[in-house]
Design a protein around this motif. Structure first.
Motif, PDB file in Angstrom:
ATOM      1  N   GLU A 330       0.850  -1.185   0.000  1.00  0.00           N
ATOM      2  CA  GLU A 330       0.000   0.000   0.000  1.00  0.00           C
ATOM      3  C   GLU A 330       0.888   1.238   0.000  1.00  0.00           C
ATOM      4  O   GLU A 330       1.754   1.393   0.851  1.00  0.00           O
ATOM      5  N   VAL A 331       0.690   2.096  -0.980  1.00  0.00           N
ATOM      6  CA  VAL A 331       1.467   3.322  -1.123  1.00  0.00           C
ATOM      7  C   VAL A 331       0.508   4.501  -1.027  1.00  0.00           C
ATOM      8  O   VAL A 331      -0.465   4.580  -1.775  1.00  0.00           O
ATOM      9  N   SER A 332       0.797   5.430  -0.112  1.00  0.00           N
ATOM     10  CA  SER A 332      -0.075   6.587   0.092  1.00  0.00           C
ATOM     11  C   SER A 332       0.687   7.868  -0.202  1.00  0.00           C
ATOM     12  O   SER A 332       1.831   8.031   0.225  1.00  0.00           O
ATOM     13  N   TRP A 333       0.023   8.781  -0.945  1.00  0.00           N
ATOM     14  CA  TRP A 333       0.586  10.086  -1.262  1.00  0.00           C
ATOM     15  C   TRP A 333      -0.188  11.157  -0.508  1.00  0.00           C
ATOM     16  O   TRP A 333      -1.409  11.145  -0.457  1.00  0.00           O
ATOM     17  N   TYR A 334       0.551  12.093   0.037  1.00  0.00           N
ATOM     18  CA  TYR A 334      -0.048  13.243   0.696  1.00  0.00           C
ATOM     19  C   TYR A 334      -0.178  14.377  -0.320  1.00  0.00           C
ATOM     20  O   TYR A 334       0.797  14.749  -0.977  1.00  0.00           O
ATOM     21  N   ILE A 335      -1.374  14.914  -0.477  1.00  0.00           N
ATOM     22  CA  ILE A 335      -1.635  15.982  -1.441  1.00  0.00           C
ATOM     23  C   ILE A 335      -2.026  17.248  -0.684  1.00  0.00           C
ATOM     24  O   ILE A 335      -2.954  17.213   0.133  1.00  0.00           O
ATOM     25  N   PRO A 336      -1.359  18.371  -0.899  1.00  0.00           N
ATOM     26  CA  PRO A 336      -1.681  19.601  -0.165  1.00  0.00           C
ATOM     27  C   PRO A 336      -3.043  20.153  -0.544  1.00  0.00           C
ATOM     28  O   PRO A 336      -3.617  19.798  -1.565  1.00  0.00           O
ATOM     29  N   SER A 337      -3.528  21.095   0.270  1.00  0.00           N
ATOM     30  CA  SER A 337      -4.906  21.572   0.135  1.00  0.00           C
ATOM     31  C   SER A 337      -5.141  22.357  -1.142  1.00  0.00           C
ATOM     32  O   SER A 337      -6.280  22.537  -1.547  1.00  0.00           O
ATOM     33  N   THR A 377      -5.731  -1.414  -6.944  1.00  0.00           N
ATOM     34  CA  THR A 377      -6.830  -0.463  -6.762  1.00  0.00           C
ATOM     35  C   THR A 377      -6.264   0.858  -6.265  1.00  0.00           C
ATOM     36  O   THR A 377      -5.295   0.885  -5.499  1.00  0.00           O
ATOM     37  N   VAL A 378      -6.871   1.953  -6.694  1.00  0.00           N
ATOM     38  CA  VAL A 378      -6.418   3.294  -6.320  1.00  0.00           C
ATOM     39  C   VAL A 378      -7.634   4.123  -5.950  1.00  0.00           C
ATOM     40  O   VAL A 378      -8.667   4.060  -6.613  1.00  0.00           O
ATOM     41  N   GLY A 379      -7.519   4.920  -4.902  1.00  0.00           N
ATOM     42  CA  GLY A 379      -8.632   5.781  -4.516  1.00  0.00           C
ATOM     43  C   GLY A 379      -8.176   6.851  -3.559  1.00  0.00           C
ATOM     44  O   GLY A 379      -7.093   6.790  -2.989  1.00  0.00           O
ATOM     45  N   MET A 380      -9.014   7.860  -3.395  1.00  0.00           N
ATOM     46  CA  MET A 380      -8.681   8.960  -2.500  1.00  0.00           C
ATOM     47  C   MET A 380      -9.306   8.737  -1.136  1.00  0.00           C
ATOM     48  O   MET A 380     -10.295   8.036  -0.986  1.00  0.00           O
ATOM     49  N   GLY A 381      -8.699   9.357  -0.116  1.00  0.00           N
ATOM     50  CA  GLY A 381      -9.215   9.236   1.237  1.00  0.00           C
ATOM     51  C   GLY A 381     -10.315  10.229   1.521  1.00  0.00           C
ATOM     52  O   GLY A 381     -10.535  11.185   0.760  1.00  0.00           O
ATOM     53  N   LEU A 386     -12.090  17.791   3.870  1.00  0.00           N
ATOM     54  CA  LEU A 386     -11.518  18.716   4.837  1.00  0.00           C
ATOM     55  C   LEU A 386     -10.449  19.599   4.219  1.00  0.00           C
ATOM     56  O   LEU A 386      -9.833  20.387   4.912  1.00  0.00           O
ATOM     57  N   GLY A 387     -10.197  19.445   2.929  1.00  0.00           N
ATOM     58  CA  GLY A 387      -9.243  20.309   2.272  1.00  0.00           C
ATOM     59  C   GLY A 387      -7.936  19.646   1.936  1.00  0.00           C
ATOM     60  O   GLY A 387      -7.216  20.084   1.060  1.00  0.00           O
ATOM     61  N   ARG A 388      -7.573  18.586   2.641  1.00  0.00           N
ATOM     62  CA  ARG A 388      -6.336  17.869   2.350  1.00  0.00           C
ATOM     63  C   ARG A 388      -6.656  16.387   2.275  1.00  0.00           C
ATOM     64  O   ARG A 388      -7.545  15.903   2.955  1.00  0.00           O
ATOM     65  N   TRP A 389      -5.900  15.663   1.481  1.00  0.00           N
ATOM     66  CA  TRP A 389      -6.306  14.288   1.261  1.00  0.00           C
ATOM     67  C   TRP A 389      -5.116  13.394   1.010  1.00  0.00           C
ATOM     68  O   TRP A 389      -4.015  13.841   0.762  1.00  0.00           O
ATOM     69  N   VAL A 390      -5.357  12.107   1.076  1.00  0.00           N
ATOM     70  CA  VAL A 390      -4.332  11.099   0.822  1.00  0.00           C
ATOM     71  C   VAL A 390      -4.851  10.162  -0.249  1.00  0.00           C
ATOM     72  O   VAL A 390      -5.964   9.649  -0.160  1.00  0.00           O
ATOM     73  N   SER A 391      -4.071   9.954  -1.294  1.00  0.00           N
ATOM     74  CA  SER A 391      -4.419   8.999  -2.338  1.00  0.00           C
ATOM     75  C   SER A 391      -3.642   7.721  -2.087  1.00  0.00           C
ATOM     76  O   SER A 391      -2.452   7.756  -1.786  1.00  0.00           O
ATOM     77  N   THR A 392      -4.326   6.578  -2.194  1.00  0.00           N
ATOM     78  CA  THR A 392      -3.708   5.299  -1.857  1.00  0.00           C
ATOM     79  C   THR A 392      -3.783   4.342  -3.033  1.00  0.00           C
ATOM     80  O   THR A 392      -4.845   4.151  -3.621  1.00  0.00           O
ATOM     81  N   ALA A 393      -2.644   3.757  -3.373  1.00  0.00           N
ATOM     82  CA  ALA A 393      -2.579   2.678  -4.351  1.00  0.00           C
ATOM     83  C   ALA A 393      -2.327   1.390  -3.591  1.00  0.00           C
ATOM     84  O   ALA A 393      -1.409   1.293  -2.787  1.00  0.00           O
TER      85      ALA A 393
END
Length: 436
Positions: A330-337, A377-381, A386-393
């Motif tokens: 599982e790989v998660s990316w932090y995406i700024p607001s 599978t890939v999807g957003m958290g 709330l303005g900021r999110w994490v996308s996970t593969a």
């Protein structure tokens, strides 16, 4: 039960597909409750859902799982229907059922029932939200049901991974959402906290008319459905007419002992408030420029950043011994607001599609051809709201972790022209953030 007179202001009809023959009506009451009614003449069973803007982000520091516990407690009797089994018994008598769930910032309640019993079901349903009893005797028994729910999750790899991801982030995202006998009963009693009063305080603070949306579908005329809902929700208190001094003080007292229930602007624990108070001004500026309509409420009530400001929660590799025989990467990316500035084009869906695409030339296609991957599978958290999110593969691996990571990482190059048309300008910001 006589409800006070309310005025419903109808708003613009929701956009629906041409093939949808149901009739919709949307309205907002003077108190702030938003209502959507849908007439489906073919519906044998009617259904309703209420969403309240309160979740485990609102848990007091010393009562982990309070919002989830409150979700259980509101089912157990109300001022107008004091029997703790009345709501579920009424639904069962008319072929219905119900359920509820607590997430980060929302608690959702829903039921279905035979359409002939919809009016009575709505009265019981809304009554438990507007005036729950929350008795001490009921709390002592219901906490065991919450603990049983927690115990069932102990053998779930998915739930363990979920809590692990949360623990790598800052409060309140890292809060323990479910709660247990220890966090909801034993520890609070040792600290002298009156749990029923703490739950009542949380309800007084968060179950306001402005924070509640109700949707109902049934075969009745839309005007009839709207009248039933309007009369049922008329007793839900609103912030403007609340006279509870404790609800505005931010604390719930029990004699000389007090349980922290958040700041005056919204219910968040003092510890969580301290964790992100340093960058509050910056976050207010970011949200005001991106989402003016919700800037004040979201910024004051919840932190916008799920990661620690010192970036200690990023760039980590965590190895887990699962309950089952799994090979899962599982790989998660932090995406700024700033990505929310492009909500009309939704660039996060581009990222999800490109990384999760399984056609020739994709990551999944190449790894499967090497027998390194079964599924991807890939999807957003949920943090996106709330303005900021994490996308996970997430991939189910066929080979050991080290082999699959070495093959997977060089393939993650975001080139939007590979599988579709040239991207909008919003793609540039997103792809840069993901690479970083």
């Amino acid at each position: 039960m006589v409800a006070p007179r309310t005025t419903a202001t109808e708003t613009q009809r929701p956009q629906t597909p041409l093939c949808d023959k149901r009739v919709y009506k949307h309205a907002q009451l003077d108190s702030g409750v938003r209502i959507l009614v849908v007439q489906d003449v073919a519906a044998v069973y009617a259904a309703a859902c209420a969403s309240v803007q309160v979740g485990y982000f609102d848990d007091p520091q010393d009562l982990s799982g309070a919002a989830h516990f409150l979700e259980h407690m509101v089912h157990l009797g109300s001022k107008h229907f004091p029997d703790d089994k009345e709501y579920k018994h009424f639904l069962a008598q008319h072929g219905g059922s119900s359920n509820a769930s607590t997430s980060m910032v929302h608690t959702k309640y829903h039921f279905k029932v035979h359409n002939t019993a919809l009016e009575g079901a709505l009265q019981r349903f809304i009554s438990m939200l507007s005036c729950p009893l929350i008795l001490a005797s009921s709390c002592a028994g219901e906490v065991q049901n919450v603990h049983a729910e927690y115990s069932r999750n102990l053998n779930s790899d998915g739930r363990k991974l979920l809590q692990l991801r949360r623990s790598l982030c800052r409060p309140p995202y890292s809060n323990f959402s479910t709660g247990s006998l220890q966090t909801l009963w034993e520890q609070p009693q040792q600290q002298g906290i009156d749990v029923p009063k703490a739950l009542q305080h949380l309800w007084q603070q968060c179950y306001k008319a402005e924070s509640i949306c109700v949707a109902v579908v049934g075969p009745q005329q839309p005007d009839v459905l709207l009248q039933w809902v309007s009369e049922a929700v008329a007793n839900i208190p609103s912030s403007s007419n609340s006279t509870d001094s404790n609800a505005s003080s931010g604390s719930c007292s029990n004699g000389s002992n007090a349980v922290s229930c958040g700041n005056a602007a919204g219910i968040i624990s003092e510890h969580a408030q301290q964790c992100y108070s340093s960058d509050r001004a910056m976050q207010q500026h970011e949200v005001a420029s991106v989402q003016p309509s919700i800037a004040t409420s979201m910024c004051m009530r919840y932190p916008l950043d799920v990661c620690n400001s010192d970036e200690t929660s990023r760039g980590q590799l965590v190895l887990i011994s699962p309950q089952r025989q799994l090979r899962d990467l599982e790989v998660s990316w932090y995406i700024p607001s700033g990505v929310m500035e492009h909500c009309s084009t939704k660039p996060w869906q581009w990222a999800s599609h490109l990384l999760g695409h399984e056609g020739p030339g994709s990551v999944a296609y190449l790894l499967k051809s090497q027998e390194l991957l079964q599924t991807l599978t890939v999807g957003m958290g949920e943090e996106v709201r709330l303005g900021r999110w994490v996308s996970t593969a997430k991939g189910l691996l066929c080979q050991p972790l080290s082999t699959s990571v070495a093959s997977f990482w060089p393939l993650v190059h975001l080139r939007p022209t590979a599988y579709g048309p040239r991207s909008p300008s919003s793609w540039v910001a997103l792809s840069t953030a993901v690479r970083a």
